[in-house]
Enzyme design. Structure first.
Site, PDB file in Angstrom:
ATOM      1  N   GLY A 125     -86.861  44.632 -38.722  1.00 34.99           N
ATOM      2  CA  GLY A 125     -86.641  43.352 -38.040  1.00 34.99           C
ATOM      3  C   GLY A 125     -85.280  42.733 -38.287  1.00 34.99           C
TER       4      GLY A 125
ATOM      5  CD  GLU B 266     -93.620  43.076 -41.077  1.00 41.56           C
ATOM      6  OE1 GLU B 266     -94.562  43.094 -40.268  1.00 41.56           O
ATOM      7  OE2 GLU B 266     -92.429  43.281 -40.732  1.00 41.56           O
TER       8      GLU B 266
ATOM      9  CD  GLU C 141     -91.948  50.963 -40.645  1.00 44.06           C
ATOM     10  OE1 GLU C 141     -91.663  50.960 -39.451  1.00 44.06           O
ATOM     11  OE2 GLU C 141     -92.698  50.123 -41.165  1.00 44.06           O
TER      12      GLU C 141
ATOM     13  CG  ASN D  89     -96.489  47.223 -36.281  1.00 42.01           C
ATOM     14  OD1 ASN D  89     -97.404  46.484 -35.909  1.00 42.01           O
ATOM     15  ND2 ASN D  89     -95.951  47.156 -37.487  1.00 42.01           N
TER      16      ASN D  89
ATOM     17  CG  HIS E 133     -95.844  47.395 -41.875  1.00 39.16           C
ATOM     18  ND1 HIS E 133     -95.130  46.280 -42.242  1.00 39.16           N
ATOM     19  CD2 HIS E 133     -95.151  47.969 -40.864  1.00 39.16           C
ATOM     20  CE1 HIS E 133     -94.061  46.186 -41.470  1.00 39.16           C
ATOM     21  NE2 HIS E 133     -94.051  47.201 -40.627  1.00 39.16           N
TER      22      HIS E 133
ATOM     23  CE  LYS F 148     -93.264  44.744 -37.344  1.00 38.65           C
ATOM     24  NZ  LYS F 148     -92.079  44.531 -38.164  1.00 38.65           N
TER      25      LYS F 148
ATOM     26  CB  SER G 187     -83.474  47.910 -36.816  1.00 37.51           C
ATOM     27  OG  SER G 187     -83.763  46.697 -37.495  1.00 37.51           O
TER      28      SER G 187
HETATM   29  P1  PGA Z   1     -88.715  46.661 -36.241  1.00 38.07           P
HETATM   30  O1  PGA Z   1     -90.067  46.852 -37.095  1.00 38.07           O
HETATM   31  O2  PGA Z   1     -88.639  47.834 -35.296  1.00 38.07           O
HETATM   32  O3  PGA Z   1     -88.917  45.349 -35.531  1.00 38.07           O
HETATM   33  O4  PGA Z   1     -87.592  46.658 -37.209  1.00 38.07           O
HETATM   34  C1  PGA Z   1     -90.441  48.115 -37.522  1.00 38.07           C
HETATM   35  C2  PGA Z   1     -91.773  48.045 -38.234  1.00 38.07           C
HETATM   36  O5  PGA Z   1     -92.001  47.093 -38.993  1.00 38.07           O
HETATM   37  O6  PGA Z   1     -92.621  48.941 -38.056  1.00 38.07           O
END
Ligand code: PGA
Length: 247
Positions: free
Chosen positions: A168, A94, A162, A8, A92, A10, A207
């Site tokens: 992140g 976010e 997640e 992803n 997601h 983003k 992560s």
């Molecule tokens: P990350 O994000 O691997 O940067 O922690 C995972 C995600 O949001 O899908």
């Protein structure tokens, strides 16, 4: 079932970043797992053009629940498909945080994705406060129940667990915590879609990086990963693809 390494991007990447895609494709012509990248929508068709004939699939990061109409700035599932996407990430954390995405809205979007012929990657996860309160399974169970579209099958649905606090941050749950949630999800899913649950990919996300991928992929009921930051560089994502292929 074929496992899935999903990246992803983003809100990262411009046409210059397609060099990473070319490097990834060149390094992994025949991986032992499915390989997917979900770039910003502006890059879907260019990435899909590069992926033609290669073992890379391309996906979107969200779609609207409606097929078309007066929704400025939104994209329909059919538009993503038309641009070359095969998958779409939905729910997601976010998106849920920035755009008020309820699980009911996720279900409507997932229904639209399936109707258009896309595979829906539905994301679930608890906040740190919810985990500290001992509510993780209750939260995830409720999200799963409310987010699943009618008619979902192992071929059209992927679930990504997640934890919000692991995205992140460089922090991950313990291996036991991941196992607990994934086995809970498998069982809950079979109550919802019956025998299809056994073949539905359950991804872990939050992560994931080359240094922890192998131990996470060795866990029961972990069928791949949804990777944010570490999907931006071909070397990192390729190492995760290699770890999943070897699992
Ligand atoms: P990350 O994000 O691997 O940067 O922690 C995972 C995600 O949001 O899908």
């Amino acid at each position: 079932m074929k496992k899935l390494a999903a990246g992803n991007w983003k809100m990262n990447g411009s046409t210059a970043a397609l060099a990473e895609v070319e490097a990834l494709i060149a390094a992994h012509p025949a991986p032992g797992c499915e390989m997917l990248l979900c770039p910003p929508a502006t890059l879907i068709s260019a990435m899909a053009a590069r992926a033609t004939g290669a073992a890379l699939k391309v996906g979107g990061q969200d779609c609207h629940a409606k097929a078309s109409g007066a929704h400025t700035g939104d994209l329909s599932a059919a538009m993503l498909l038309d641009a070359g996407a095969s998958h779409v990430i939905l729910g997601h954390s976010e998106r849920r945080a920035d755009h008020g995405g309820s699980s009911e809205l996720v279900r409507a979007k997932a229904g639209a994705a399936l109707a258009a012929g896309l595979i829906a990657i539905v994301c679930l996860g608890e906040t740190e406060a919810e985990r500290d309160a001992g509510a993780t399974l209750a939260v995830i169970g409720a999200q799963l129940d409310a987010s699943l579209p009618a008619g979902a099958t192992a071929a059209t649905l992927v679930i990504a667990y997640e934890p919000v606090w692991a995205i992140g941050t460089g922090r991950t749950p313990t291996l036991d915590q991941i196992t607990e949630v994934h086995s809970f999800l498998r069982a809950r899913l079979s109550g919802l879609i019956g025998a299809e649950a056994a073949g539905t990919r359950l991804l872990y996300g939050g992560s994931v990086k080359p240094s922890n991928a192998a131990e996470i992929f060795a866990l029961a009921d972990v069928d791949g990963a949804l990777v944010g930051g570490a999907s931006l560089k071909a070397a990192d994502f390729g190492a995760i693809v290699a770890a999943l292929s070897a699992a």
